[in-house]
Motif scaffolding. Structure first.
Motif, PDB file in Angstrom:
ATOM      1  N   UNK A 359       0.832  -1.208   0.000  1.00 49.37           N
ATOM      2  CA  UNK A 359       0.000   0.000   0.000  1.00 49.37           C
ATOM      3  C   UNK A 359       0.864   1.254   0.000  1.00 49.37           C
ATOM      4  N   UNK A 360       1.912   1.267   0.805  1.00 57.61           N
ATOM      5  CA  UNK A 360       2.776   2.444   0.876  1.00 57.61           C
ATOM      6  C   UNK A 360       3.596   2.611  -0.399  1.00 57.61           C
ATOM      7  N   UNK A 361       3.972   1.496  -1.007  1.00 60.04           N
ATOM      8  CA  UNK A 361       4.706   1.576  -2.279  1.00 60.04           C
ATOM      9  C   UNK A 361       3.831   2.188  -3.364  1.00 60.04           C
ATOM     10  N   UNK A 362       2.589   1.749  -3.428  1.00 57.85           N
ATOM     11  CA  UNK A 362       1.672   2.302  -4.421  1.00 57.85           C
ATOM     12  C   UNK A 362       1.359   3.770  -4.133  1.00 57.85           C
ATOM     13  N   UNK A 363       1.260   4.117  -2.855  1.00 55.44           N
ATOM     14  CA  UNK A 363       0.998   5.513  -2.492  1.00 55.44           C
ATOM     15  C   UNK A 363       2.152   6.415  -2.920  1.00 55.44           C
ATOM     16  N   UNK A 364       3.374   5.961  -2.715  1.00 58.84           N
ATOM     17  CA  UNK A 364       4.529   6.764  -3.119  1.00 58.84           C
ATOM     18  C   UNK A 364       4.508   7.028  -4.618  1.00 58.84           C
ATOM     19  N   UNK A 365       4.208   5.982  -5.386  1.00 60.68           N
ATOM     20  CA  UNK A 365       4.123   6.141  -6.842  1.00 60.68           C
ATOM     21  C   UNK A 365       3.015   7.126  -7.214  1.00 60.68           C
ATOM     22  N   UNK A 366       1.873   6.983  -6.541  1.00 61.08           N
ATOM     23  CA  UNK A 366       0.728   7.842  -6.847  1.00 61.08           C
ATOM     24  C   UNK A 366       1.024   9.303  -6.501  1.00 61.08           C
ATOM     25  N   UNK A 367       1.648   9.545  -5.361  1.00 57.08           N
ATOM     26  CA  UNK A 367       1.942  10.919  -4.965  1.00 57.08           C
ATOM     27  C   UNK A 367       2.954  11.570  -5.894  1.00 57.08           C
TER      28      UNK A 367
END
Length: 417
Positions: A359-367
């Motif tokens: 979840x945090x990996x995907x959030x970093x990419x999204x941000x």
């Protein structure tokens, strides 16, 4: 795809439904192109095609393992695969069946069981979640060291916005309050009520309505999800009989569930007809506003640059329609370019709690994508996405409806005056 479902399952409701869905799959692999976890991990078993095969093997009698469970758990249920499938495979429905079958056969570690129990028996109940949130806010200063990541799970405190005073508006719509949103972002529906009041629409949130059932559904508590659906239908039905035009959804994750009440309760003789009616009435807030004359809003945006994150549920759930960008543009906001807007932010309901690393990996990419064009703020249409992004964003993250009210710009509310 040919199937050979074992006798014990073949003539069950789940067996028949799984067989129908599996037979539509041609194993073409188009789905892998839009799957966030496959893109991140490159493992066939962490993509829709591989997970379909894992579920098929269980249906055909193969004993699942913790590895099977782990690959199914990593699925976000973002449903991006469904939008790119040329055969119309209803993957999310199959995933719910598959997870349930595997969870019956593979016992989870005690810690996992406890966490999942807490999510389904605390978070899904508004008052219980409010108590836990209040305790967490009180203990916030103590969350240091190894406990520091827990601070990200606590929503920030926000000043309350009152609902508009009662009006003589002849049009009536309901709004779904849910379980997390009234506690974590209580102003979202109040802002919606103010905007709709200006359009001569009275918005009502029946107190007896609660969790939409999505949380339970994806934790393999499907009967609990159906109970939530029935309770909501009972709460809304008197207003529907009075002529309520729509059930307005301000959290698209809930909308994806409510638009499928007709499917969830299709075999319930007492609720099937009502459930189908409720699903037909459910509309995302942006869909409601797009059908109204918004000229009275004027140029409230003034050209302010905003990055919009469209939640997966609003992009991919068949019963919802996304008009957020068009409404914000009409109100004078400039939407920035966001690369790979179709990819999930990693929130996905309870996913950010159960699968924090991914979840945090995907959030970093999204941000990175959201920040690339240097917007003044980020907006979205789902409480889960809002809280997940806000915890790590370097700029404000809001529900998009806040940008249409004077409160969003620091001006006093005309409706509350």
């Amino acid at each position: 795809m040919q199937t050979s479902i074992i006798d014990a399952l073949r003539d069950t409701e789940d067996g028949r439904e799984a067989d129908r869905i599996l037979r539509a799959c041609t194993h073409c692999g188009f789905c892998t192109a839009t799957c966030p976890t496959y893109q991140a991990l490159g493992d066939e078993r962490d993509g829709p095609r591989g997970r379909i095969y894992l579920i098929k093997q269980v249906l055909e009698g193969e004993t699942p393992s913790h590895k099977t469970q782990r690959h199914l758990d990593r699925c976000l249920t973002c449903r991006a695969c469904e939008t790119t499938c040329p055969s119309g495979v209803e993957y999310a429905k199959l995933a719910d069946i598959g997870r349930d079958l595997v969870d019956r056969q593979v016992e989870r570690p005690l810690g996992e069981r406890g966490l999942r129990w807490a999510l389904s028996h605390v978070v899904a109940y508004r008052r219980r979640f409010a108590v836990v949130n209040a305790l967490g806010q009180f203990a916030r200063p103590l969350l240091v060291g190894r406990l520091a990541p827990l601070r990200q799970k606590l929503p920030p405190r926000r000043p309350r916005v009152d609902w508009p005073r009662a009006t003589d508006a002849k049009r009536l719509m309901l709004v779904h309050d849910g379980c997390v949103q009234p506690v974590a972002t209580p102003n979202t529906n109040a802002h919606a009520a103010h905007i709709l009041a200006r359009l001569n629409i009275r918005l009502v949130a029946p107190a007896a309505a609660g969790c939409c059932g999505a949380l339970s559904q994806h934790l393999s508590h499907r009967e609990q999800a159906r109970d939530f659906a029935r309770a909501n239908i009972d709460a809304w039905w008197p207003y529907i009989e009075q002529g309520a035009e729509a059930i307005v959804i301000t959290a698209s994750g809930c909308g994806a569930s409510i638009t499928e009440y007709g499917y969830m309760l299709r075999n319930d003789a007492a609720y099937a007809e009502k459930a189908a009616r409720v699903s037909a009435l459910a509309r995302d807030l942006s869909d409601v506003l797009a059908a109204e004359d918004l000229s009275a809003l004027g140029d409230i945006g003034g050209g302010r640059r905003v990055a919009y994150h469209p939640p997966c549920t609003l992009q991919n759930a068949p019963g919802l329609h996304d008009h957020v960008g068009a409404v914000l543009a009409q109100a004078g906001y400039q939407l920035t370019h966001v690369a790979d807007a179709h990819l999930c932010c990693g929130s996905a309901g309870t996913y950010s709690i159960l699968q924090p690393e991914m979840a945090n990996r995907l959030r970093s990419d999204k941000l990175r994508s959201l920040d690339a064009d240097e917007p003044e703020m980020i907006v979205t249409a789902n409480v889960g996405c809002q809280l997940h992004l806000e915890a790590a964003a370097g700029r404000p993250v809001r529900h998009w409806i806040e940008l249409l009210t004077p409160e969003a710009l620091g001006a006093p509310s005309r409706q509350a005056a």
